[in-house]
Design a protein around this motif. Structure first.
Motif, PDB file in Angstrom:
ATOM      1  N   ARG A 100      -3.923 -11.368  -4.626  1.00  0.00           N
ATOM      2  CA  ARG A 100      -5.225 -12.408  -3.802  1.00  0.00           C
ATOM      3  C   ARG A 100      -6.000 -11.320  -3.007  1.00  0.00           C
ATOM      4  O   ARG A 100      -7.007 -11.433  -2.783  1.00  0.00           O
ATOM      5  CB  ARG A 100      -4.540 -13.521  -3.231  1.00  0.00           C
ATOM      6  CG  ARG A 100      -5.843 -14.231  -2.514  1.00  0.00           C
ATOM      7  CD  ARG A 100      -5.020 -15.468  -1.551  1.00  0.00           C
ATOM      8  NE  ARG A 100      -4.548 -15.071  -0.318  1.00  0.00           N
ATOM      9  CZ  ARG A 100      -3.840 -15.857   0.406  1.00  0.00           C
ATOM     10  NH1 ARG A 100      -3.526 -17.003   0.133  1.00  0.00           N
ATOM     11  NH2 ARG A 100      -3.549 -15.108   1.666  1.00  0.00           N
ATOM     12  N   ASP A 101      -5.218 -10.669  -2.219  1.00  0.00           N
ATOM     13  CA  ASP A 101      -5.940  -9.637  -1.157  1.00  0.00           C
ATOM     14  C   ASP A 101      -6.539  -8.535  -1.931  1.00  0.00           C
ATOM     15  O   ASP A 101      -7.543  -8.130  -1.427  1.00  0.00           O
ATOM     16  CB  ASP A 101      -4.882  -8.745  -0.423  1.00  0.00           C
ATOM     17  CG  ASP A 101      -4.079  -9.716   0.637  1.00  0.00           C
ATOM     18  OD1 ASP A 101      -4.612 -10.741   0.974  1.00  0.00           O
ATOM     19  OD2 ASP A 101      -3.142  -9.504   0.939  1.00  0.00           O
ATOM     20  N   ARG A 102      -6.479  -8.374  -3.376  1.00  0.00           N
ATOM     21  CA  ARG A 102      -7.195  -7.546  -3.944  1.00  0.00           C
ATOM     22  C   ARG A 102      -8.402  -8.012  -4.695  1.00  0.00           C
ATOM     23  O   ARG A 102      -9.128  -7.337  -5.355  1.00  0.00           O
ATOM     24  CB  ARG A 102      -6.142  -6.665  -5.225  1.00  0.00           C
ATOM     25  CG  ARG A 102      -5.003  -5.805  -4.694  1.00  0.00           C
ATOM     26  CD  ARG A 102      -4.242  -5.239  -5.560  1.00  0.00           C
ATOM     27  NE  ARG A 102      -5.134  -4.346  -6.727  1.00  0.00           N
ATOM     28  CZ  ARG A 102      -5.444  -3.172  -6.453  1.00  0.00           C
ATOM     29  NH1 ARG A 102      -5.179  -2.791  -5.323  1.00  0.00           N
ATOM     30  NH2 ARG A 102      -6.289  -2.505  -7.175  1.00  0.00           N
ATOM     31  N   PHE A 103      -8.375  -9.251  -4.737  1.00  0.00           N
ATOM     32  CA  PHE A 103      -9.698  -9.924  -5.484  1.00  0.00           C
ATOM     33  C   PHE A 103     -10.802  -9.986  -4.773  1.00  0.00           C
ATOM     34  O   PHE A 103     -10.932 -10.036  -3.601  1.00  0.00           O
ATOM     35  CB  PHE A 103      -8.995 -11.456  -5.280  1.00  0.00           C
ATOM     36  CG  PHE A 103      -9.994 -12.392  -6.220  1.00  0.00           C
ATOM     37  CD1 PHE A 103     -10.319 -12.206  -7.796  1.00  0.00           C
ATOM     38  CD2 PHE A 103     -11.002 -13.344  -5.704  1.00  0.00           C
ATOM     39  CE1 PHE A 103     -11.230 -12.912  -8.369  1.00  0.00           C
ATOM     40  CE2 PHE A 103     -11.953 -14.085  -6.231  1.00  0.00           C
ATOM     41  CZ  PHE A 103     -11.988 -13.748  -7.658  1.00  0.00           C
ATOM     42  N   THR A 104     -11.920  -9.705  -5.542  1.00  0.00           N
ATOM     43  CA  THR A 104     -13.370  -9.750  -4.758  1.00  0.00           C
ATOM     44  C   THR A 104     -13.981 -10.856  -5.858  1.00  0.00           C
ATOM     45  O   THR A 104     -13.879 -11.081  -7.058  1.00  0.00           O
ATOM     46  CB  THR A 104     -14.128  -8.692  -4.940  1.00  0.00           C
ATOM     47  OG1 THR A 104     -14.048  -8.071  -6.572  1.00  0.00           O
ATOM     48  CG2 THR A 104     -13.255  -7.424  -4.359  1.00  0.00           C
ATOM     49  N   SER A 105     -14.997 -11.422  -5.038  1.00  0.00           N
ATOM     50  CA  SER A 105     -15.941 -12.425  -5.793  1.00  0.00           C
ATOM     51  C   SER A 105     -17.041 -11.937  -6.803  1.00  0.00           C
ATOM     52  O   SER A 105     -17.815 -12.325  -7.473  1.00  0.00           O
ATOM     53  CB  SER A 105     -16.604 -13.258  -4.988  1.00  0.00           C
ATOM     54  OG  SER A 105     -17.400 -12.676  -4.093  1.00  0.00           O
ATOM     55  N   HIS A 106     -16.971 -10.448  -6.733  1.00  0.00           N
ATOM     56  CA  HIS A 106     -17.901  -9.689  -7.929  1.00  0.00           C
ATOM     57  C   HIS A 106     -16.977  -8.856  -8.803  1.00  0.00           C
ATOM     58  O   HIS A 106     -15.970  -8.535  -8.394  1.00  0.00           O
ATOM     59  CB  HIS A 106     -18.895  -8.724  -6.805  1.00  0.00           C
ATOM     60  CG  HIS A 106     -18.129  -7.695  -6.138  1.00  0.00           C
ATOM     61  ND1 HIS A 106     -17.428  -7.842  -4.781  1.00  0.00           N
ATOM     62  CD2 HIS A 106     -17.855  -6.653  -6.341  1.00  0.00           C
ATOM     63  CE1 HIS A 106     -16.988  -6.702  -4.309  1.00  0.00           C
ATOM     64  NE2 HIS A 106     -17.116  -6.101  -5.283  1.00  0.00           N
ATOM     65  N   ALA A 107     -17.662  -8.438  -9.710  1.00  0.00           N
ATOM     66  CA  ALA A 107     -17.060  -7.767 -10.796  1.00  0.00           C
ATOM     67  C   ALA A 107     -16.793  -6.116 -10.261  1.00  0.00           C
ATOM     68  O   ALA A 107     -17.584  -5.693  -9.552  1.00  0.00           O
ATOM     69  CB  ALA A 107     -18.026  -7.607 -12.239  1.00  0.00           C
ATOM     70  N   ARG A 108     -15.809  -5.903 -10.744  1.00  0.00           N
ATOM     71  CA  ARG A 108     -15.298  -4.264 -10.534  1.00  0.00           C
ATOM     72  C   ARG A 108     -15.434  -3.488 -11.380  1.00  0.00           C
ATOM     73  O   ARG A 108     -14.439  -3.647 -12.473  1.00  0.00           O
ATOM     74  CB  ARG A 108     -14.216  -4.220  -9.600  1.00  0.00           C
ATOM     75  CG  ARG A 108     -14.088  -5.010  -8.372  1.00  0.00           C
ATOM     76  CD  ARG A 108     -12.720  -4.990  -7.551  1.00  0.00           C
ATOM     77  NE  ARG A 108     -11.448  -4.946  -8.140  1.00  0.00           N
ATOM     78  CZ  ARG A 108     -10.680  -6.187  -8.500  1.00  0.00           C
ATOM     79  NH1 ARG A 108     -11.309  -7.121  -7.990  1.00  0.00           N
ATOM     80  NH2 ARG A 108      -9.713  -5.992  -9.079  1.00  0.00           N
ATOM     81  N   GLY A 109     -15.866  -2.412 -11.884  1.00  0.00           N
ATOM     82  CA  GLY A 109     -15.998  -1.505 -12.863  1.00  0.00           C
ATOM     83  C   GLY A 109     -16.982  -1.932 -13.889  1.00  0.00           C
ATOM     84  O   GLY A 109     -17.347  -3.033 -14.138  1.00  0.00           O
ATOM     85  N   VAL A 110     -17.848  -0.963 -14.291  1.00  0.00           N
ATOM     86  CA  VAL A 110     -18.757  -1.103 -15.262  1.00  0.00           C
ATOM     87  C   VAL A 110     -18.256  -0.499 -16.597  1.00  0.00           C
ATOM     88  O   VAL A 110     -18.642  -1.175 -17.663  1.00  0.00           O
ATOM     89  CB  VAL A 110     -20.104  -0.287 -14.828  1.00  0.00           C
ATOM     90  CG1 VAL A 110     -21.295  -0.299 -15.930  1.00  0.00           C
ATOM     91  CG2 VAL A 110     -20.728  -0.843 -13.479  1.00  0.00           C
ATOM     92  N   SER A 111     -17.955   0.715 -16.641  1.00  0.00           N
ATOM     93  CA  SER A 111     -17.481   1.488 -18.069  1.00  0.00           C
ATOM     94  C   SER A 111     -16.169   0.950 -18.364  1.00  0.00           C
ATOM     95  O   SER A 111     -15.440   0.170 -17.433  1.00  0.00           O
ATOM     96  CB  SER A 111     -17.254   2.852 -17.835  1.00  0.00           C
ATOM     97  OG  SER A 111     -16.161   3.342 -16.866  1.00  0.00           O
ATOM     98  N   SER A 112     -15.682   0.935 -19.750  1.00  0.00           N
ATOM     99  CA  SER A 112     -14.392   0.468 -20.067  1.00  0.00           C
ATOM    100  C   SER A 112     -13.295   1.298 -19.027  1.00  0.00           C
ATOM    101  O   SER A 112     -12.214   0.760 -18.795  1.00  0.00           O
ATOM    102  CB  SER A 112     -14.238   0.821 -21.566  1.00  0.00           C
ATOM    103  OG  SER A 112     -14.356   1.981 -21.951  1.00  0.00           O
TER     104      SER A 112
END
Length: 261
Positions: free
Chosen positions: A20-32
């Motif tokens: 849970r502490d690692r969760f963000t409401s935005h996407a993380r990472g663009v490339s595979s």
């Protein structure tokens, strides 16, 4: 098993705080590559918290290392764990993810804990003792008409072979014709908890990936559901495919899906 459940639940909930502490409401990472790196970082962080308490809780138990592995395990008791079930959702800022830990004895799940850190809900089951959501017993749907059923499926992992992907597509079409509504999403456990709770009526998958199926298989069966392979035989970790359903629609679902195996 009942005496083991509190220790397992505590370990899973504690590790859930890490996720849970690692969760963000935005996407993380663009490339595979970046996405895979985020997924591995989640796994590593949770396993650092979860592995030792589980092995300590059950003397003689062993650890199934590869969460994407399938097929039968050697004899004995094994922890089959997904430190971030629905990891791809977590990394993309969506809420369908959980921490799962299941004790498998001689290729059949006997105890499971599924914890949803964002809601605080915990699903548990012990073989022969029923399934629960927090303190409430779970019971599968009473539906008897596949035409009224909400049914789900999804891919077990990235990179499935083309034959499997085509079978998934054909099976979705067949269920769209014969069912009411079909959900196609990941991960499997997040759909199977709905089957166990009677919110969905069936879930199928053309895969033997253990970590996505063992927890839900026990929850559904202990909530009164029917869990088989697509030949109608009782499911175990060595089975090639999977169907969990309310008893009233299982036969009809099997009739739709078995020709596609």
């Amino acid at each position: 098993m009942n005496s083991l459940l509190p220790a397992v639940t505590a370990a899973v909930k504690t590790s859930g705080l890490t996720l849970r502490d690692r969760f963000t409401s935005h996407a993380r990472g663009v490339s595979s590559t970046e996405i895979v790196d985020e997924i591995h970082a989640n796994d590593d962080a949770v396993l650092d918290v979860l592995r030792e308490p589980l092995l300590r809780a059950r003397d003689g138990s062993q650890w199934a290392e590869d969460e994407l592995a399938g097929g039968a395990l050697p004899p004995g008791e094994w922890w089959v764990v997904d430190p971030a079930e629905g990891n791809i959702n977590h990394v993309h800022g969506m809420g369908d993810w959980a921490v799962t830990a299941t004790l498998v004895r001689d290729n059949r799940p006997v105890l499971t804990v599924v914890h949803l850190p964002l809601t605080g809900d915990t699903y548990t089951a012990v073989a022969g003792a029923g399934a629960r959501l927090n303190d409430r017993p779970l019971k599968v749907s009473a539906k008897t008409d596949l035409g009224a059923a909400l049914i789900g499926t999804g891919q077990a992992k990235p990179g499935e072979d083309e034959r499997t992907l085509r079978r998934i597509g054909d099976s979705v079409t067949a269920m769209l014709v014969n069912g009411l509504v079909v959900r196609v999403s990941v991960p499997a456990t997040m759909q199977l908890i709905h089957v166990a709770a009677g919110r969905m009526d069936a879930f199928w998958q053309f895969s033997d990936v253990r970590s996505g199926l063992v927890a839900g298989a026990l929850l559904v069966s202990e909530a009164g559901g029917t869990v088989t392979d697509l030949a109608g035989e009782p499911w175990h970790t060595g089975s090639r495919d999977f169907l969990a359903a309310a008893p009233g629609v299982h036969t009809a679902a099997l009739k739709v899906l078995s020709p596609l195996v």
